[in-house]
Design a protein around this motif. Structure first.
Motif, PDB file in Angstrom:
ATOM      1  N   TYR A   1       8.843  -1.311  -3.469  1.00  0.00           N
ATOM      2  CA  TYR A   1       8.396  -0.322  -2.504  1.00  0.00           C
ATOM      3  C   TYR A   1       8.226  -0.915  -1.114  1.00  0.00           C
ATOM      4  CZ  TYR A   1       7.418   2.673  -6.515  1.00  0.00           C
ATOM      5  OH  TYR A   1       7.541   3.423  -7.660  1.00  0.00           O
ATOM      6  N   GLY A   2       8.174   0.018  -0.122  1.00  0.00           N
ATOM      7  CA  GLY A   2       7.909  -0.360   1.252  1.00  0.00           C
ATOM      8  C   GLY A   2       6.993   0.650   1.908  1.00  0.00           C
ATOM      9  N   MET A   3       6.291   0.231   2.947  1.00  0.00           N
ATOM     10  CA  MET A   3       5.419   1.146   3.687  1.00  0.00           C
ATOM     11  C   MET A   3       5.500   0.835   5.180  1.00  0.00           C
ATOM     12  SD  MET A   3       2.645  -0.773   4.922  1.00  0.00           S
ATOM     13  CE  MET A   3       1.281   0.380   5.008  1.00  0.00           C
ATOM     14  N   ALA A   4       5.297   1.885   5.984  1.00  0.00           N
ATOM     15  CA  ALA A   4       5.290   1.727   7.434  1.00  0.00           C
ATOM     16  C   ALA A   4       4.167   2.566   8.019  1.00  0.00           C
ATOM     17  CB  ALA A   4       6.634   2.156   8.031  1.00  0.00           C
ATOM     18  N   GLN A   5       3.386   1.962   8.903  1.00  0.00           N
ATOM     19  CA  GLN A   5       2.357   2.654   9.667  1.00  0.00           C
ATOM     20  C   GLN A   5       2.717   2.528  11.141  1.00  0.00           C
ATOM     21  OE1 GLN A   5      -1.381   0.896   8.499  1.00  0.00           O
ATOM     22  NE2 GLN A   5      -1.354   1.837   6.477  1.00  0.00           N
ATOM     23  N   LEU A   6       2.956   3.676  11.773  1.00  0.00           N
ATOM     24  CA  LEU A   6       3.463   3.704  13.138  1.00  0.00           C
ATOM     25  C   LEU A   6       2.469   4.419  14.033  1.00  0.00           C
ATOM     26  CD1 LEU A   6       7.100   4.629  12.090  1.00  0.00           C
ATOM     27  CD2 LEU A   6       6.231   2.354  12.668  1.00  0.00           C
ATOM     28  N   ASP A   7       2.135   3.798  15.152  1.00  0.00           N
ATOM     29  CA  ASP A   7       1.009   4.236  15.968  1.00  0.00           C
ATOM     30  C   ASP A   7       1.462   4.904  17.266  1.00  0.00           C
ATOM     31  OD1 ASP A   7      -2.062   3.942  16.157  1.00  0.00           O
ATOM     32  OD2 ASP A   7      -1.353   3.301  18.125  1.00  0.00           O
ATOM     33  N   VAL A   8       0.961   6.106  17.509  1.00  0.00           N
ATOM     34  CA  VAL A   8       1.267   6.835  18.734  1.00  0.00           C
ATOM     35  C   VAL A   8       0.903   6.022  19.967  1.00  0.00           C
ATOM     36  CG1 VAL A   8       0.499   8.808  20.137  1.00  0.00           C
ATOM     37  CG2 VAL A   8       1.160   9.147  17.736  1.00  0.00           C
ATOM     38  N   TYR A   9      -0.194   5.273  19.881  1.00  0.00           N
ATOM     39  CA  TYR A   9      -0.712   4.543  21.042  1.00  0.00           C
ATOM     40  C   TYR A   9      -0.168   3.119  21.126  1.00  0.00           C
ATOM     41  CZ  TYR A   9      -3.680   8.578  20.680  1.00  0.00           C
ATOM     42  OH  TYR A   9      -4.117   9.877  20.569  1.00  0.00           O
TER      43      TYR A   9
ATOM     44  N   ALA B   1       0.851  -1.199   0.000  1.00  0.00           N
ATOM     45  CA  ALA B   1       0.000   0.000   0.000  1.00  0.00           C
ATOM     46  C   ALA B   1       0.887   1.250   0.000  1.00  0.00           C
ATOM     47  CB  ALA B   1      -0.919  -0.010   1.215  1.00  0.00           C
ATOM     48  N   TYR B   2       1.530   1.487  -1.147  1.00  0.00           N
ATOM     49  CA  TYR B   2       2.452   2.615  -1.269  1.00  0.00           C
ATOM     50  C   TYR B   2       1.694   3.865  -1.676  1.00  0.00           C
ATOM     51  CZ  TYR B   2       6.346   5.499  -2.842  1.00  0.00           C
ATOM     52  OH  TYR B   2       7.244   6.532  -3.011  1.00  0.00           O
ATOM     53  N   ASN B   3       2.014   4.995  -1.053  1.00  0.00           N
ATOM     54  CA  ASN B   3       1.408   6.280  -1.380  1.00  0.00           C
ATOM     55  C   ASN B   3       2.486   7.324  -1.629  1.00  0.00           C
ATOM     56  OD1 ASN B   3      -1.636   6.236  -1.065  1.00  0.00           O
ATOM     57  ND2 ASN B   3      -1.030   5.294   0.863  1.00  0.00           N
ATOM     58  N   ASP B   4       2.266   8.154  -2.626  1.00  0.00           N
ATOM     59  CA  ASP B   4       3.064   9.366  -2.792  1.00  0.00           C
ATOM     60  C   ASP B   4       2.264  10.474  -2.107  1.00  0.00           C
ATOM     61  OD1 ASP B   4       4.380  11.659  -3.521  1.00  0.00           O
ATOM     62  OD2 ASP B   4       4.625  11.095  -5.623  1.00  0.00           O
ATOM     63  N   PHE B   5       2.631  10.759  -0.883  1.00  0.00           N
ATOM     64  CA  PHE B   5       1.803  11.664  -0.073  1.00  0.00           C
ATOM     65  C   PHE B   5       1.765  13.081  -0.615  1.00  0.00           C
ATOM     66  CE2 PHE B   5       2.848   8.258   2.967  1.00  0.00           C
ATOM     67  CZ  PHE B   5       1.571   7.936   3.392  1.00  0.00           C
TER      68      PHE B   5
ATOM     69  N   ASN C   1       7.318  10.600   2.431  1.00  0.00           N
ATOM     70  CA  ASN C   1       8.075   9.634   1.649  1.00  0.00           C
ATOM     71  C   ASN C   1       9.570   9.842   1.842  1.00  0.00           C
ATOM     72  OD1 ASN C   1       5.426  10.302  -0.155  1.00  0.00           O
ATOM     73  ND2 ASN C   1       6.003   8.144  -0.326  1.00  0.00           N
ATOM     74  N   GLU C   2      10.271   8.737   1.937  1.00  0.00           N
ATOM     75  CA  GLU C   2      11.734   8.747   1.951  1.00  0.00           C
ATOM     76  C   GLU C   2      12.205   7.634   1.034  1.00  0.00           C
ATOM     77  OE1 GLU C   2      13.968   9.488   5.469  1.00  0.00           O
ATOM     78  OE2 GLU C   2      12.186   9.865   6.680  1.00  0.00           O
ATOM     79  N   GLY C   3      12.813   8.012  -0.078  1.00  0.00           N
ATOM     80  CA  GLY C   3      13.222   7.016  -1.051  1.00  0.00           C
ATOM     81  C   GLY C   3      12.022   6.234  -1.548  1.00  0.00           C
ATOM     82  N   ARG C   4      12.119   4.925  -1.501  1.00  0.00           N
ATOM     83  CA  ARG C   4      11.028   4.064  -1.946  1.00  0.00           C
ATOM     84  C   ARG C   4      10.079   3.707  -0.813  1.00  0.00           C
ATOM     85  NH1 ARG C   4      14.705  -0.250  -5.419  1.00  0.00           N
ATOM     86  NH2 ARG C   4      15.485   1.230  -6.971  1.00  0.00           N
ATOM     87  N   TRP C   5      10.219   4.385   0.310  1.00  0.00           N
ATOM     88  CA  TRP C   5       9.373   4.108   1.465  1.00  0.00           C
ATOM     89  C   TRP C   5       8.279   5.164   1.621  1.00  0.00           C
ATOM     90  CZ3 TRP C   5       9.189   0.074   4.907  1.00  0.00           C
ATOM     91  CH2 TRP C   5      10.216  -0.885   4.792  1.00  0.00           C
ATOM     92  N   ALA C   6       7.076   4.711   1.956  1.00  0.00           N
ATOM     93  CA  ALA C   6       5.972   5.593   2.353  1.00  0.00           C
ATOM     94  C   ALA C   6       5.719   5.335   3.833  1.00  0.00           C
ATOM     95  CB  ALA C   6       4.721   5.278   1.533  1.00  0.00           C
ATOM     96  N   LEU C   7       5.871   6.375   4.645  1.00  0.00           N
ATOM     97  CA  LEU C   7       5.740   6.229   6.095  1.00  0.00           C
ATOM     98  C   LEU C   7       4.620   7.123   6.607  1.00  0.00           C
ATOM     99  CD1 LEU C   7       9.161   6.684   5.451  1.00  0.00           C
ATOM    100  CD2 LEU C   7       9.105   5.318   7.536  1.00  0.00           C
ATOM    101  N   ALA C   8       3.932   6.674   7.636  1.00  0.00           N
ATOM    102  CA  ALA C   8       2.840   7.466   8.204  1.00  0.00           C
ATOM    103  C   ALA C   8       2.713   7.161   9.691  1.00  0.00           C
ATOM    104  CB  ALA C   8       1.523   7.171   7.492  1.00  0.00           C
TER     105      ALA C   8
ATOM    106  N   SER D   1      -0.297   0.504  19.240  1.00  0.00           N
ATOM    107  CA  SER D   1      -1.177  -0.621  18.921  1.00  0.00           C
ATOM    108  C   SER D   1      -1.464  -0.583  17.423  1.00  0.00           C
ATOM    109  CB  SER D   1      -2.487  -0.528  19.706  1.00  0.00           C
ATOM    110  OG  SER D   1      -3.173   0.661  19.396  1.00  0.00           O
ATOM    111  N   GLY D   2      -0.790  -1.380  16.669  1.00  0.00           N
ATOM    112  CA  GLY D   2      -1.047  -1.400  15.239  1.00  0.00           C
ATOM    113  C   GLY D   2       0.119  -0.961  14.397  1.00  0.00           C
ATOM    114  N   ASN D   3       1.339  -1.088  14.894  1.00  0.00           N
ATOM    115  CA  ASN D   3       2.501  -0.791  14.064  1.00  0.00           C
ATOM    116  C   ASN D   3       2.641  -1.859  12.984  1.00  0.00           C
ATOM    117  OD1 ASN D   3       3.526   1.522  15.609  1.00  0.00           O
ATOM    118  ND2 ASN D   3       3.884   0.021  17.222  1.00  0.00           N
ATOM    119  N   LEU D   4       2.907  -1.410  11.754  1.00  0.00           N
ATOM    120  CA  LEU D   4       2.968  -2.311  10.620  1.00  0.00           C
ATOM    121  C   LEU D   4       4.049  -1.832   9.653  1.00  0.00           C
ATOM    122  CD1 LEU D   4       1.625  -4.682   8.975  1.00  0.00           C
ATOM    123  CD2 LEU D   4       0.183  -2.919   7.926  1.00  0.00           C
ATOM    124  N   ILE D   5       4.960  -2.730   9.287  1.00  0.00           N
ATOM    125  CA  ILE D   5       6.007  -2.405   8.322  1.00  0.00           C
ATOM    126  C   ILE D   5       6.018  -3.499   7.267  1.00  0.00           C
ATOM    127  CG2 ILE D   5       8.462  -1.967   7.958  1.00  0.00           C
ATOM    128  CD1 ILE D   5       8.657  -1.008  10.814  1.00  0.00           C
ATOM    129  N   VAL D   6       5.895  -3.093   5.997  1.00  0.00           N
ATOM    130  CA  VAL D   6       5.795  -4.048   4.886  1.00  0.00           C
ATOM    131  C   VAL D   6       6.730  -3.588   3.770  1.00  0.00           C
ATOM    132  CG1 VAL D   6       4.239  -5.211   3.271  1.00  0.00           C
ATOM    133  CG2 VAL D   6       3.351  -4.383   5.470  1.00  0.00           C
TER     134      VAL D   6
END
Length: 245
Positions: free
Chosen positions: A202-210, A128-132, A162-169, A212-217
């Motif tokens: 590509y790669g994506m990362a979803q990082l959670d303040v709380y 689930a890559y995004n160009d933010f 985005n950083e390189g081929r990574w989409a992070l949020a 619960s639900g950190n995901l790196i693919v």
């Protein structure tokens, strides 16, 4: 993205191949560090875990995992024809891999899922890559000349970049907006001196303040790597970083 590798071990056997509430102060998020002795023990344990899989899938393993000084690294494993799953555990006892006692007596460090697809195109479709910068949203300065873009909906607030081929949020709630920006800035600063695996494509990362639900693919040709079940978002990045080759 200017980065340097801080943890890397070269092995003759080529080891190819982790819920808090909104009162948690993100200033206290820290990257877990293992002692030199435990890093060595982790290397040996990781090779044993890989051997236990007995799979033809050409997976890469992390070069280390964060383990407390008085604990042991172990795991449960499951291998299918096109998929493997490893749940890494930190145990106070030196329990064997796939020991039934692990689920009740050990602490989950994180889960690694690796799936092999018939083609690189099929694997790419799973990311689930995004160009933010193309998605719109409110711009925020994350430091190091990186712009983030905020998007809110259904009580959730995402800060993506985005950083390189990574989409992070990063994810927070709309009633705690600054926490998401703060975590995003921490991640950007962390990645200035640490290298994530280079995804193909590509790669994506979803990082959670709380926490619960950190995901790196990320994709590696026909393989898709997924890291989840890691509570601390920066520790999730640390573990992903250990896949850098």
């Amino acid at each position: 993205m200017k980065r340097t590798i801080v943890i890397m071990f070269l092995l003759s056997m080529s080891i190819i191949g982790a819920c808090s509430d909104n009162g948690k102060n993100q200033d206290h998020i820290s990257v877990a560090q293992s002692s030199k002795e435990n890093n060595v023990a982790s290397i040996e344990a990781l090779q044993h875990i890989k051997d236990e899989l007995n799979t033809a899938i050409p997976i890469k393993m992390p070069t280390m995992l964060p383990v407390a000084e008085d604990a042991f690294l172990t795991a449960t494993t499951r291998a299918e024809e096109n998929q493997i799953e490893i749940i890494f555990y930190e145990s106070k006892e030196d329990l064997p891999i796939n020991d039934l006692r692990l689920k009740d007596s050990a602490t989950v460090i994180g889960r690694l899922l690796v799936k092999q697809y018939q083609s690189a195109e099929g694997a790419s479709a799973q990311i689930a890559y995004n160009d933010f910068s193309q998605n719109g949203g409110q711009e925020v300065d994350l430091g190091y000349s990186i712009k983030g873009y905020q998007d809110a909906g259904a009580g959730a607030l995402w800060t993506g970049w985005n950083e390189g081929r990574w989409a992070l949020a990063t994810h927070t709630r709309t009633d705690n907006p600054e926490a998401g920006v703060q975590l995003a800035k921490q991640v950007v600063e962390y990645l200035e001196s640490h290298m994530l695996p280079i995804p193909k494509q590509y790669g994506m990362a979803q990082l959670d303040v709380y926490q619960s639900g950190n995901l790196i693919v990320w994709q590696d040709e026909r393989l898709v790597y997924t890291l989840d079940s890691i509570q601390d978002p920066l520790q999730a990045l640390e573990i992903a970083m250990a896949f850098y080759q």
